[in-house]
Design an enzyme around this catalytic site. Structure first.
Site, PDB file in Angstrom:
ATOM      1  N   ASP A 230       0.872  -1.163   0.000  1.00 12.93           N
ATOM      2  CA  ASP A 230       0.000   0.000   0.000  1.00 12.93           C
ATOM      3  C   ASP A 230       0.919   1.227   0.000  1.00 12.93           C
ATOM      4  O   ASP A 230       2.078   1.161   0.420  1.00 12.93           O
ATOM      5  CB  ASP A 230      -0.917  -0.008   1.223  1.00 12.93           C
ATOM      6  N   TRP A 231       0.403   2.335  -0.477  1.00  3.80           N
ATOM      7  CA  TRP A 231       1.243   3.518  -0.704  1.00  3.80           C
ATOM      8  C   TRP A 231       1.825   4.026   0.626  1.00  3.80           C
ATOM      9  O   TRP A 231       1.111   4.487   1.501  1.00  3.80           O
ATOM     10  CB  TRP A 231       0.431   4.586  -1.400  1.00  3.80           C
TER      11      TRP A 231
END
Length: 478
Positions: A230-231
């Site tokens: 995930d970012w």
């Protein structure tokens, strides 16, 4: 024909390390001298959120117009694998048209609590339903030669402290509840990517969790794609590679490429580990390149019609006393509630997108009964956080001559959004007060709900009809 293994064998150590992270917010790195392109990935999952300008991940910059399909909770409520597959196909077509190689979805997290602010983006509290709907979604998108990202793996079931929370769960619950949906999707659809979550599971961050990422996902389930963070989820990059996390996103100059390089040079990280990771990344890039090499156009009208069908099949009739619904043609209707003209049709956060068109219930009812038989009043303020007595009085007056009253209510964006959990299940006070006031004086009241998560209905026994519309996308009013 390009081959990932051959291409990796021609790379320098520096090039291999560089491919393990993104180029920018939405782009992966390429290597021009080897003919490896830079491909784009972008948010979904219920509609393409391709930002035309500089990416910001939270929707502050407008995205290109795309079809906004119903959110996951509504799609799961269709119980229709074939329909969800068709929605996936449509999403894949729109990615092809916009030159996007991977759409970041679907979300498979289990709804452990009704208060999770992101429940609208997840399918179900049931592991089997989650897996079956996700499988259809993934297979539909990937039938178009576009990748998906099953997220957020794993046990990511709340927004409060989501970056650091430690989900402590025993093996049986982990297997039977939290991983089953992923297992079905991986084994029966092979998503190109699986996105690892921010949180810890039993003491280890997901991005460093070898048991989840390698032992279960790759070796036991046979996942052939790659794991992407995930970012901003990466914690220890070298340990993450060893655990089986191939790609770090987004592309930011944080020194992790250099750490990978130094770890291989010092012997801390075997070069074969890096090679395996880069091979998976390159293989995915090559698959996307083969699809995106050709231009593509899709039928926007057909996609809007599909969004309408999905919204209709996902809606649930919760109450219908005296056969109040369906509404009769030429019935005299009082339509109350701002959502009737300004619909709440999608979730807030990273999935927020720009619909290609947007239907509303007011226009749909005018088409049904004619504007001479319809009276509209807003009923509550934009936030709905307080009962507005003047608006309620106006609504009561408007309902006096109506044969049936349709009230549009539900949850506003502030009540359910990525990044925040709710602390109760109530609707905005202005919505509840409006319904209570009208139900006290009118015998035929229908409430149309717009929400992605469960809510309390203290007035449930005092209205004739309740239609759960969920967050029905751009055509949900139809």
């Amino acid at each position: 024909m390009k081959d990932a293994t051959s291409l990796v064998s021609q790379m320098t150590l520096e090039e291999k390390a560089s491919l393990s992270s993104g180029l920018s917010f939405w782009y992966l790195k390429g290597i021009e001298r080897l003919g490896i392109p830079s491909i784009m990935v972008t948010d979904g999952p219920h509609g393409l959120r391709k930002q035309a300008g500089t990416g910001d991940h939270i929707g502050l910059h407008d995205s290109v117009p795309a079809t906004c399909f119903p959110t996951a909770s509504a799609l799961a409520s269709t119980w229709n694998r074939d329909l969800v597959y068709q929605v996936g196909e449509a999403l894949g077509e729109e990615c092809r048209a916009e030159k996007v190689g991977v759409i970041l979805g679907p979300g498979l997290n289990i709804k452990r609590s009704p208060l999770c602010g992101r429940n609208f983006e997840y399918f179900s509290e049931d592991p089997y339903l989650t897996g079956e709907i996700a499988k259809s979604h993934v297979n539909g998108v990937q039938s178009q030669g576009i990748g998906t990202s099953a997220k957020h793996y794993a046990v990511n079931n709340q927004e409060f402290r989501r970056m650091v929370i430690d989900a402590v769960v025993d093996e049986r619950a982990l297997r039977e509840i939290y991983l089953t949906g992923y297992e079905i999707a991986v084994k029966e659809a092979q998503p190109w990517t699986v996105m690892c979550a921010y949180n810890k599971v039993n003491g280890a961050y997901c991005c460093e969790h070898e048991y989840l990422m390698t032992d279960i996902l790759k070796e036991e389930w046979g996942h052939e794609g790659l794991v992407v963070t995930d970012w901003g989820a990466m914690n220890d990059r070298v340990q993450g590679l060893q655990a089986g996390v191939e790609l770090e996103m987004p592309g930011v100059p944080n020194g992790n490429d250099a750490r990978i390089l130094a770890a291989v040079q010092s012997g801390q990280l075997g070069e074969e580990v890096l090679d395996r990771a880069v091979e998976r990344i390159v293989a995915m890039i090559l698959k996307a390149e083969a699809t995106l090499a050709s231009d593509f156009a899709y039928d926007r009208g057909a996609h809007h019609a599909l969004a309408r069908q999905a919204a209709g099949e996902g809606a649930v009739l919760l109450r219908n006393e005296d056969r109040t619904l369906p509404l009769q043609e030429k019935a005299k209707i009082a339509l109350v509630g701002r959502f009737a003209k300004s619909p709440r049709y999608q979730g807030a956060g990273s999935s927020l997108m720009n619909p290609s068109q947007l239907d509303n219930l007011y226009d749909e009812i005018v088409a049904l009964v004619g504007d001479e038989n319809l009276t509209y009043v807003p009923g509550y303020t934009e936030s709905g956080d307080q009962a507005d007595e003047a608006l309620i009085a106006e609504a009561l007056e408007a309902t006096r001559s109506a044969g049936v009253v349709v009230i549009c209510a539900g949850l506003t964006e502030l009540y359910e959004t990525e990044g925040l959990d709710r602390d109760h299940m109530k609707m905005p006070p202005g919505h509840d007060a409006l319904i209570e006031a009208i139900a006290a004086v009118h015998p035929q009241v229908v409430v149309v709900l717009s929400n992605g998560s469960p809510l309390e209905m203290p007035w449930v026994d005092r209205v004739s009809g309740i239609l759960e519309g969920y967050l029905g996308g751009q055509a949900g009013a139809g």
